[in-house]
Design a protein around this motif. Structure first.
Motif, PDB file in Angstrom:
ATOM      1  N   LYS A 111       1.009  -1.028   0.032  1.00  0.00           N
ATOM      2  CA  LYS A 111       0.124  -0.120  -0.106  1.00  0.00           C
ATOM      3  C   LYS A 111       1.058   1.129   0.076  1.00  0.00           C
ATOM      4  O   LYS A 111       1.656   1.569   0.979  1.00  0.00           O
ATOM      5  CB  LYS A 111      -0.877  -0.088   1.238  1.00  0.00           C
ATOM      6  N   THR A 112       0.877   1.997  -1.230  1.00  0.00           N
ATOM      7  CA  THR A 112       1.731   3.244  -1.252  1.00  0.00           C
ATOM      8  C   THR A 112       0.953   4.497  -0.903  1.00  0.00           C
ATOM      9  O   THR A 112      -0.047   4.791  -1.380  1.00  0.00           O
ATOM     10  CB  THR A 112       2.397   3.191  -2.748  1.00  0.00           C
ATOM     11  N   TYR A 113       1.989   5.248  -0.343  1.00  0.00           N
ATOM     12  CA  TYR A 113       1.235   6.494   0.050  1.00  0.00           C
ATOM     13  C   TYR A 113       1.872   7.700  -0.593  1.00  0.00           C
ATOM     14  O   TYR A 113       3.258   7.456  -0.557  1.00  0.00           O
ATOM     15  CB  TYR A 113       1.251   6.620   1.797  1.00  0.00           C
ATOM     16  N   ASP A 116      -0.139  11.749   3.091  1.00  0.00           N
ATOM     17  CA  ASP A 116      -1.253  10.834   3.994  1.00  0.00           C
ATOM     18  C   ASP A 116      -1.985  10.245   3.003  1.00  0.00           C
ATOM     19  O   ASP A 116      -2.846   9.541   3.485  1.00  0.00           O
ATOM     20  CB  ASP A 116      -1.878  11.724   5.038  1.00  0.00           C
ATOM     21  N   ASN A 117      -2.002  10.281   1.704  1.00  0.00           N
ATOM     22  CA  ASN A 117      -2.693   9.929   0.907  1.00  0.00           C
ATOM     23  C   ASN A 117      -2.461   8.551   0.043  1.00  0.00           C
ATOM     24  O   ASN A 117      -1.504   8.366  -0.435  1.00  0.00           O
ATOM     25  CB  ASN A 117      -2.955  10.757  -0.436  1.00  0.00           C
ATOM     26  N   PHE A 118      -3.565   7.437   0.408  1.00  0.00           N
ATOM     27  CA  PHE A 118      -3.366   6.119  -0.100  1.00  0.00           C
ATOM     28  C   PHE A 118      -3.485   6.310  -1.679  1.00  0.00           C
ATOM     29  O   PHE A 118      -4.768   6.422  -1.912  1.00  0.00           O
ATOM     30  CB  PHE A 118      -4.103   5.122   0.560  1.00  0.00           C
ATOM     31  N   TYR A 123      -2.304  -0.166  -5.954  1.00  0.00           N
ATOM     32  CA  TYR A 123      -2.649  -1.378  -4.926  1.00  0.00           C
ATOM     33  C   TYR A 123      -3.321  -2.604  -6.004  1.00  0.00           C
ATOM     34  O   TYR A 123      -3.935  -2.086  -6.742  1.00  0.00           O
ATOM     35  CB  TYR A 123      -3.582  -0.984  -3.941  1.00  0.00           C
ATOM     36  N   LEU A 160       3.101  -1.486   4.205  1.00  0.00           N
ATOM     37  CA  LEU A 160       2.889   0.084   3.856  1.00  0.00           C
ATOM     38  C   LEU A 160       3.983   0.726   3.268  1.00  0.00           C
ATOM     39  O   LEU A 160       5.384   0.438   3.878  1.00  0.00           O
ATOM     40  CB  LEU A 160       2.392   0.712   5.478  1.00  0.00           C
ATOM     41  N   TYR A 162       5.685   4.184   2.520  1.00  0.00           N
ATOM     42  CA  TYR A 162       5.350   5.731   2.758  1.00  0.00           C
ATOM     43  C   TYR A 162       6.563   6.247   1.739  1.00  0.00           C
ATOM     44  O   TYR A 162       7.632   6.944   2.061  1.00  0.00           O
ATOM     45  CB  TYR A 162       5.635   6.159   4.020  1.00  0.00           C
ATOM     46  N   HIS A 220      -5.996  12.451  -6.806  1.00  0.00           N
ATOM     47  CA  HIS A 220      -4.865  11.417  -6.544  1.00  0.00           C
ATOM     48  C   HIS A 220      -4.671  10.505  -7.567  1.00  0.00           C
ATOM     49  O   HIS A 220      -3.553  10.139  -8.202  1.00  0.00           O
ATOM     50  CB  HIS A 220      -4.874  10.834  -5.228  1.00  0.00           C
TER      51      HIS A 220
END
Length: 247
Positions: A111-113, A116-118, A123, A160, A162, A220
């Motif tokens: 899960k890439t951000y 703070d936005n996924f 995904y 996760l 980031y 996004h």
């Protein structure tokens, strides 16, 4: 559990504590292969109990493969400094019986951000990161290498990622990868035609917006789609320029 975490770093003092604490929930050994950082990355890692090996950067695949040689365990959990194990990943790993498993490796959904936005567009982005070094290993690619394994189990677990603090950082990082990607492609014998920038740029945009549904993921989805198209276009445009200069 008899797992060695393998983390490659370069000036990651902002991330290193969080990633080490994340893997210590399932690993009994943590290795940090540092590319000669000039910040407090190594100091923080050692304070947290990690073993630090300093090695000038060899490229993504070779650098990660280098760290394997120092592991005391055969099972390796490869994770980047800007990644973390989600709670479901920790739970899934703790359930595994690595001594008797028939699998060579296990993959995670990443899960890439951006901030703070996924980024739903990317995904699940499956990556094999937990593997038995006696049965498989990282490819020797200098950029975006992966574990080459045939018998892999897809865990219902997330890693996760980031990746970027904001879109400005994403654009700047993308520009670095454009040049590296163009160089690697040319070194491997690939050539670019005058149509390639348009074909790959438009293709990347169509794939992101239509095939992956990014057009319906809000601003996004559009941001990432446009940046991806720009990256694909400029990679081949730069290859054409390099080919011309070589002549």
């Amino acid at each position: 559990m008899k797992i060695t975490a393998n983390i490659i770093t370069l000036n990651e003092e902002k991330n290193i504590e969080a990633v080490i604490k994340s893997v210590q929930t399932v690993c009994d050994e943590v290795l940090v292969v540092d590319s000669l950082s000039n910040d407090k990355t190594c100091e923080i890692a050692e304070h947290l109990g990690a073993r630090v090996i300093k090695q000038k950067y060899l490229g993504d695949g070779p650098q990660k493969a280098f760290g394997e040689n120092y592991a005391t365990n055969d099972w390796i959990l490869s994770i980047d400094a800007d990644e973390r194990l989600d709670l479901n990943a920790i739970e899934e790993i703790q359930k595994l019986d690595l001594e008797t498993t028939s699998y060579d490796g296990f993959s995670f959904a990443r899960k890439t951000y951006v901030g703070d936005n996924f980024i739903k567009l990317w995904y699940p982005d499956r990556v094999t990161r937990l593997y038995n070094r006696k049965k498989c290993a990282y490819s020797k690619q200098k950029g975006h290498a992966k574990v080459e394994a045939k018998n892999v189990c897809d865990l219902k677990a997330d890693m996760l990622h980031y990746s970027y603090e904001d879109y400005i950082q994403m654009i700047r990082t993308t520009e670095k990868f454009i040049k590296r990607g163009a160089q690697i492609s040319l070194e491997s014998g690939k050539k670019a035609s005058s149509l390639d920038p348009f074909v790959h740029g438009v293709g990347a945009l169509f794939k992101a917006l239509v095939l992956k549904g990014g057009a319906f993921h809000g601003i996004h989805g559009w941001n990432v789609a446009v940046i991806s198209a720009y990256s694909s276009y400029m990679k081949y445009a730069l290859m054409l320029e390099m080919q011309k200069n070589d002549k």
